[in-house]
Design a protein around this motif. Structure first.
Motif, short mmCIF file in Angstrom:
data_model
loop_
_atom_site.label_atom_id
_atom_site.label_comp_id
_atom_site.label_asym_id
_atom_site.label_seq_id
_atom_site.Cartn_x
_atom_site.Cartn_y
_atom_site.Cartn_z
N UNK A 66 43.68 30.36 35.44
CA UNK A 66 44.15 31.49 34.64
C UNK A 66 45.26 32.03 35.30
N UNK A 67 46.46 32.98 35.26
CA UNK A 67 47.42 33.44 35.99
C UNK A 67 47.35 34.95 36.11
N UNK A 68 48.18 35.00 36.84
CA UNK A 68 48.35 36.74 37.03
C UNK A 68 48.46 37.27 35.97
N UNK A 105 37.27 43.56 37.46
CA UNK A 105 35.97 43.25 37.10
C UNK A 105 36.23 42.36 39.07
N UNK A 106 35.58 41.24 39.29
CA UNK A 106 35.58 40.02 40.41
C UNK A 106 36.09 39.31 38.61
N UNK A 107 37.00 38.61 38.98
CA UNK A 107 37.34 37.33 38.22
C UNK A 107 37.68 36.13 38.46
N UNK A 108 36.41 34.69 37.61
CA UNK A 108 36.54 33.21 38.68
C UNK A 108 36.69 32.40 37.58
N UNK A 109 37.32 31.39 38.50
CA UNK A 109 37.24 30.18 37.36
C UNK A 109 36.23 29.52 38.49
N UNK A 110 35.85 28.11 37.86
CA UNK A 110 34.59 27.50 38.87
C UNK A 110 34.79 26.40 38.50
N UNK A 111 34.45 25.04 38.97
CA UNK A 111 35.11 23.98 38.43
C UNK A 111 34.14 23.00 38.73
N UNK A 172 32.65 40.43 28.31
CA UNK A 172 33.67 40.48 27.36
C UNK A 172 34.46 40.21 28.26
N UNK A 173 35.01 40.48 28.97
CA UNK A 173 36.02 39.91 29.33
C UNK A 173 36.02 38.42 29.96
N UNK A 174 34.46 37.69 30.50
CA UNK A 174 34.41 36.85 30.53
C UNK A 174 34.43 35.92 29.05
N UNK A 175 34.30 36.42 28.38
CA UNK A 175 34.25 36.12 26.78
C UNK A 175 35.84 35.80 26.38
N UNK A 176 36.47 36.72 27.06
CA UNK A 176 37.67 36.90 26.57
C UNK A 176 39.20 35.47 27.65
N UNK A 177 38.30 36.15 28.46
CA UNK A 177 38.96 34.72 30.04
C UNK A 177 38.82 33.52 29.59
N UNK A 178 37.32 33.11 28.74
CA UNK A 178 37.45 31.87 28.54
C UNK A 178 37.58 31.27 27.09
N UNK A 179 38.32 32.02 26.26
CA UNK A 179 38.95 31.69 25.19
C UNK A 179 40.16 31.05 25.53
N UNK A 180 40.87 31.64 26.99
CA UNK A 180 42.27 31.38 27.64
C UNK A 180 41.55 30.13 28.28
N UNK A 181 41.09 29.80 28.60
CA UNK A 181 40.43 28.44 29.80
C UNK A 181 40.13 27.44 28.59
N UNK A 182 39.28 27.28 27.94
CA UNK A 182 38.75 26.40 27.48
C UNK A 182 40.26 25.26 26.64
#
Length: 188
Positions: A66-68, A105-111, A172-182
């Motif tokens: 994810x980027x800024x 929200x606090x947002x993260x990506x976790x590998x 909703x936020x996690x879902x929208x960001x997951x669409x970007x990450x996937x």
């Protein structure tokens, strides 16, 4: 893609250690994303395993997922913070809050290279699993947060949690960001 998931409400701000410890999942209403059923039991038995193949998360930097500009629509956030918690590589964006009424929200990506979607934990409101875009997908809503897990192989995944809002809003936020990450994740 359809919405990743539906969820209910609750509020709590979680620390990043708790954020990183959240089990996978995703949530949403009619937002774009990956659909996860309301009744996880009916879909779980029909899930197709993730492809093992040569997909690897070994060299992937969680802060590149994810980027800024991609998180800017969710409020004003501090620069990303990298951390390794156990075996998970994390990148978190914490909100800059001028007051306690700010709702970013606090947002993260976790590998997670050694835990697949089937290994996600229930963080309070069950775990739902399904398939989308040829990947296993998990959703784990809980008090004040929600995690979407995107399977890379049967034994690896990337979690996209959002915390600090009502559970439904976090999903909703996690879902929208997951669409970007996937689409940025390796395939076998």
């Amino acid at each position: 893609m359809e919405a990743i998931v539906n969820s209910r409400a609750c509020t709590t701000v979680l620390s990043f250690a708790a954020l990183a410890g959240l089990a996978l999942a995703g949530c949403s209403t009619n937002e774009s994303g990956i659909a996860v059923p309301e009744n996880p039991q009916s879909e779980t038995s029909n899930a197709i395993p993730s492809n093992e193949g040569g997909a690897s998360l070994a060299g992937l930097d969680p802060c590149t997922l994810l980027d800024t500009s991609e998180i800017a629509r969710y409020g004003n956030h501090k620069p990303p913070e990298r951390e390794t918690i156990g075996t998970a590589r994390t990148c978190a964006w914490y909100p800059r809050r001028a007051s306690s009424s700010d709702d970013a929200p606090a947002i993260a990506t976790i590998i997670r290279e050694n835990a697949g979607v089937d290994d996600m934990n229930d963080i309070g409101q069950g775990v739902q699993r399904t398939q989308a875009n040829g990947r296993d997908i998990g959703k784990a809503p809980g008090p004040g947060g929600c995690v979407i897990a995107i399977g890379v192989t049967a034994t690896s995944r990337v979690d996209v949690p959002a915390t600090g809002l009502r559970t439904e809003d976090s999903c909703i936020v996690a879902d929208q960001l997951a669409v970007i990450v996937e689409p940025k994740l390796p395939r076998s």
